[in-house]
Motif scaffolding. Structure first.
Motif, PDB file in Angstrom:
ATOM      1  N   LEU A 220       0.899  -1.156  -0.130  1.00  0.00           N
ATOM      2  CA  LEU A 220       0.092   0.055   0.011  1.00  0.00           C
ATOM      3  C   LEU A 220       0.902   1.187   0.025  1.00  0.00           C
ATOM      4  CD1 LEU A 220      -2.060  -1.267   2.943  1.00  0.00           C
ATOM      5  CD2 LEU A 220      -2.656  -1.419   0.638  1.00  0.00           C
ATOM      6  N   ALA A 224      -2.608   2.799   5.020  1.00  0.00           N
ATOM      7  CA  ALA A 224      -3.882   2.341   5.298  1.00  0.00           C
ATOM      8  C   ALA A 224      -4.511   3.125   6.671  1.00  0.00           C
ATOM      9  CB  ALA A 224      -3.769   0.849   5.728  1.00  0.00           C
ATOM     10  N   VAL A 277      -8.579  -4.254   2.803  1.00  0.00           N
ATOM     11  CA  VAL A 277      -7.632  -4.356   1.867  1.00  0.00           C
ATOM     12  C   VAL A 277      -8.692  -4.778   0.666  1.00  0.00           C
ATOM     13  CG1 VAL A 277      -5.965  -5.605   0.610  1.00  0.00           C
ATOM     14  CG2 VAL A 277      -5.455  -4.617   2.686  1.00  0.00           C
ATOM     15  N   ASP A 319      -2.106  -6.120  -4.867  1.00  0.00           N
ATOM     16  CA  ASP A 319      -2.412  -7.053  -4.091  1.00  0.00           C
ATOM     17  C   ASP A 319      -1.766  -8.344  -4.987  1.00  0.00           C
ATOM     18  OD1 ASP A 319      -3.659  -9.012  -2.406  1.00  0.00           O
ATOM     19  OD2 ASP A 319      -5.549  -8.154  -2.504  1.00  0.00           O
TER      20      ASP A 319
END
Ligand SMILES: Cc1cc2nc3c(=O)[nH]c(=O)nc-3n(C[C@H](O)[C@H](O)[C@H](O)COP(=O)(O)OP(=O)(O)OC[C@H]3O[C@@H](n4cnc5c(N)ncnc54)[C@H](O)[C@@H]3O)c2cc1C
Lengths: 402, 494
Positions: A220, A224, A277, A319
């Motif tokens: 990320l 986050a 996520v 991802d």
């Protein structure tokens, strides 16, 4: 006003499809209706709402199998499974809020038909890998079954794989059987801080190539919720507590050189983090942003992002160890289709880009799904025709005629 | 076993047809009957048939040219890997050629960053694991035939193995294919990413028994080898108790890497053959394998052992070294040849049941065998309910082959009756073809054969396998015409 058909059992469903076929009426098939904004817009004569086909039919935890009607809310399935310590390992996500919908409104049939796997995909497989069997009505109006209700089966063609992700363009599900698995007893997340994309993806590849049995590998770049907005690289470890702790420690050792700053995030926070996520929270920006979902070889992920034209002005995260790139870009007339697809073609021969969310006009003008090369497009078209010869089910949701 | 009547025109035109083939493939054409006989059957040796000819292509261009040539002339094609299929999938057809893929035997690329291997279809299953072993990687699906069977054959059969409970079958480990359709079109499905755009044709080609296209390249996932593997031998006084123990292990949230059961005749045959140290005073022997980190495996071994003892196990022994783990497996892995020593012939059956019916089904298997005067030894992939009863017979005694086949068929019917399926990993082929209507209704089979038409409208790829009736591709004539207007008139109709 559009006509709405709402069958409550499979024989009513057969009748609905048969009479539509007889009348030459096209149908938009919906259940929870949470993903109507996904895919190409469907201009159908009527709506076939299958959310009335609900209820769990059979669930035997020891057999690792659950059979339910497809309109059963995901919420209900998840809590039933949780009551027996199990879950759907492909980690269906709840992305409805991206289209302005309420969370938790999705159905089991919808999750299978959309067919997207969550962060556990590289290790546990996607929806396709957990879809064992179904009963459905095809475009001929025939009720048929496929697959089976046991976890190991190679009898006949594996039609559940074809129905997974087919967006209701082949047949309308009336019953589905899925594989269910024990939910891990414990979970922890090793969070690496401050890595740039290329180094982060290198770290993810090292982790996935180690015996640590990593079950989630994301990077990320913008952090986050609750964990700051600096780059954060997350590795999930699941299993029995003694094993989770041990693997986290050996991973940290393995990665010290590339990622000196690391910390461990425990159970509850980890669960929330991975749910976020999967639901794409780390990127939530403006509701006007277009969202791209790019699937490619993991080692090409960072190169793809780096090769995007400057000034697109979006945000991204990775991802699946780099094999899935999510891009949030400011609205644009072509949804940035040219930029994204040209860049992708330059870095990866078999990657594909989906215009995951965009205004209806954009989705009408641009291919939403990666255009297929001609041989494959013709084959896909023939497959469609053999399920739905008059093209009455979700016409055009995938590609022009499919 | 009735095969479709050979096409008279094709049989009569054989010489001209083969002469044309010769032009397409300079070396790699077999037409001499003595040499053809090496291809006359697969692992289901009771059925034999000489093909028109065998071609051994080397390149995808050759495959494409030959298929197009056959397609134009309505000649059937049976693809062949290593010929180990146990269901007759690679049985030749009298009016067709065999396309043997043995020369596609190269590993094209191994990429540890993407964790994939790209290989040609004739590469053996084990060769993939061997090629990546020095980096502590492996290819997970491990059919017992892995030293011989080809990855192309594994894709066609969606092969499994003892570790597929935890790691999945071929289809769960397959990322991409290059495939040639019967008209010569080359298509690529999937690749190195984890999902495919459009319909998941990769998923449906896997397990399609060579009926949808000829696979010319395969991309599979390779996995890092677990740090430790340990096996646990558990003996039970009844097969039911062993079956219940499986349910308890899974009920406790444990998915072992492998979970196998053997019954008394199989235990004795295996122990006499390889001396694996199996207890001989039990009715059922379970092998549970746990893998992961050392502390995890120790923990799980103890937990599974405790569950088993609570479930009535009379014998428990955990492997304490890698050598001992391998020894535990030798008996199970040698179960087929071991049974081959105690009986002149055996017929290996393959069906899946809901595990809760294991005890009941086993009693019925014994009963069915008894009715035909035949003994049955059983091994199971117990974790996923996949049974491999081995029906013992002697083909020199008239009537025994037929009796063994009848026992096999009744066992499979029993599997379906209790909620299971005809095949867990060996495929339908010709072996279970005529039982398909036990598991599927007419509408179910019709949809499957329609899919076949989408790939192979003329029905030339491996026809006569899997489906009791050929597909009726001409049904498109029934297309609904609305007020005299065809929908999508621009589309081709077949
Ligand atoms: C002793 C023994 C043990 C076995 N154990 C197992 C086991 O544990 N698990 C298991 O799943 N199976 C097992 N099998 C069955 C068999 O090995 C598998 O089905 C294997 O996948 C077949 O591979 P093959 O290369 O021999 O294929 P073949 O027998 O040559 O062909 C099988 C099918 O694949 C098609 N095919 C082959 N190559 C291609 C290609 N390139 N493109 C398209 N179609 C193709 C053929 O047309 C045919 O329909 C066992 C067999 C034996 C003899």
């Amino acid at each position: 006003m559009t006509n709405i058909l709402a069958p409550e059992n499979s024989s009513q469903l057969v009748d609905a499809v048969r009479s539509a076929r007889a009348d030459g009426t096209t149908l938009e098939v919906i259940a929870g209706g949470t993903r109507r904004g996904y895919g190409r817009p469907v201009d159908a004569d009527a709506v076939l709402d299958v959310s009335g086909l609900t209820g769990v039919i059979d669930y035997d935890p020891a057999e690792l199998v659950l059979t339910a009607r497809p309109g059963t809310p995901m919420r209900e399935i998840a809590s039933l499974l949780a009551s027996r310590g199990q879950h759907l390992a492909f980690e269906p996500t709840d992305q409805a809020p991206l289209w302005g919908g309420a969370g938790g409104a999705g159905t089991l049939g919808g999750a299978l038909s959309v067919g997207l796997g969550g962060p556990r995909r590289p290790m546990a497989g996607g929806a396709r890998d957990h879809f064992l069997g179904f009963e459905a009505v095809n475009g001929f109006g025939h009720l048929f079954s496929a697959g089976g209700k046991v976890i190991k089966n190679v009898t006949g063609y594996d039609l559940p794989k074809l129905a997974a992700g087919a967006l209701g363009t082949l047949c309308v599900l009336s019953e589905v059987t899925v594989k269910v698995l024990p939910a891990p007893a414990d979970v922890a997340t090793l969070a690496l801080e401050g890595l740039d994309d290329a180094v982060a993806l290198r770290a993810l590849a090292m982790a996935l190539g180690s015996p640590a049995a990593v079950s989630g590998a994301v990077h990320l770049p913008y952090g986050a919720d609750g964990l700051g907005d600096g780059p954060l690289t997350l590795l999930r470890l699941e299993g029995v507590p003694v094993s989770v702790a041990g693997r986290a420690a050996s991973l940290q050792t393995l990665l010290t050189e590339v990622a000196p700053r690391a910390r461990l995030i425990g159970g509850e926070e980890s669960r929330r983090l991975w749910r976020d996520v999967g639901d794409l929270h780390p990127l939530q920006g403006s509701a006007e942003d277009v969202i791209w979902r790019v699937s490619l070889a993991p080692s090409a992920g960072a190169a793809f992002v780096a090769a995007l034209p400057e000034g697109l002005g979006g945000r991204h995260f990775y991802d699946w160890g780099g094999g899935l790139v999510w891009l949030f870009l400011p609205a644009a007339e072509d949804g940035h289709a040219a930029a994204v697809r040209t860049t992708l073609a330059g870095v990866s021969r078999d990657g594909h880009a989906t215009l995951f969310r965009a205004a209806e006009a954009v989705r009408r003008a641009q291919p939403v799904f990666q255009p297929l090369e001609p041989g494959l497009a013709a084959l896909s078209d023939r497959v469609k025709e053999r399920f739905d010869p008059d093209r009455i089910l979700n016409p055009g949701r995938f590609y022009g005629k499919v | 076993m009735l095969m479709p009547v050979p096409d008279k025109a094709v049989m009569e035109g054989r010489d001209a047809f083969v002469a044309g083939l010769r032009v397409l493939i300079d070396d790699g054409l077999i037409e001499d009957p003595a040499e053809l006989s090496a291809y006359s059957c697969d692992g289901l040796t009771a059925y034999q048939q000489l093909p028109l000819a065998v071609v051994l292509p080397r390149t995808v261009e050759e495959v494409s040219r030959i298929l197009r040539y056959c397609h134009e002339r309505d000649v059937k094609v049976v693809a062949r890997g290593s010929g180990t299929s146990l269901s007759g999938g690679a049985l030749p057809l009298a009016d067709g050629i065999v396309m043997a893929m043995g020369r596609f035997n190269r590993i094209l690329e191994i990429d540890y960053d993407d964790r994939v291997a790209v290989v040609q279809p004739g590469v053996t299953n084990l060769a993939i694991s061997n090629a990546v072993a020095h980096r502590d990687f492996y290819y997970a699906p491990d059919p017992s035939s892995q030293i011989a069977c080809s990855i192309g054959g594994n894709v066609a059969e969606n092969a499994g193995g003892v570790h597929c409970l935890k790691y999945g079958m071929t289809s769960n480990n397959l990322l991409g294919l290059e495939m040639v359709l019967i008209d010569g079109t080359v298509v690529r499905l999937g690749g190195r990413g984890l999902d495919t755009p459009g319909y998941d044709l990769l998923g449906v080609v896997c397990g399609s028994e060579g009926m949808l296209g000829v696979v010319t390249e395969v991309t599979v996932r390779i996995l890092p080898r677990p740090q430790v593997q340990r096996a646990l031998l558990l003996g039970f006084a009844t097969v039911e108790a062993a079956g219940n123990c499986v349910a308890s292990i899974i009920g406790e949230g444990i998915i072992p890497a492998a979970l196998e059961i053997m019954d008394r005749p199989a235990i004795h045959a295996a122990e006499d053959f390889v001396h694996a140290g199996y207890p001989l005073d039990v009715e059922a022997l379970m092998i549970a394998e746990l893998d992961g980190t050392p502390e995890e495996v120790d923990h799980l071994i103890a937990e599974v052992e405790a569950i088993a003892l609570a479930a009535g196990a009379s014998y428990a022994k955990a492997s304490t070294s890698e050598a001992e783990r391998v020894l535990f497996w030798t008996g199970r892995k040698a179960a087929f040849p071991a049974v081959g020593r105690i009986s002149p012939d055996y017929y290996c059956v393959d069906g899946t049941i809901p595990r809760r019916t294991l005890g009941e089904v086993l009693n019925r298997i014994t009963e069915i065998g008894g009715r035909h005067g035949l003994k049955v030894a059983n091994v199971f992939h117990a974790g996923d309910g996949n049974l491999h009863p081995m029906v013992l017979y002697d083909s020199n005694i008239p009537g025994q082959l037929e009796a063994a086949e009848a026992v096999g068929a009744q066992i499979l019917e029993t599997c379906v009756e209790v909620g299971g399926v005809l095949s867990g990993e060996h495929g339908v082929g010709i072996e279970k073809r005529d039982l398909m209507h036990r598991q599927f209704g007419p509408a179910d089979l019709e949809q499957q054969t329609r899919l076949k038409c989408a790939f192979d409208e003329k029905n030339l790829l491996n026809p006569g396998k899997v489906f009791p009736e050929l597909c009726r591709c001409a049904e498109m004539g029934k297309i609904h015409v609305h007020r005299g207007a065809l929908r999508f008139p621009e589309l081709p109709r077949f």
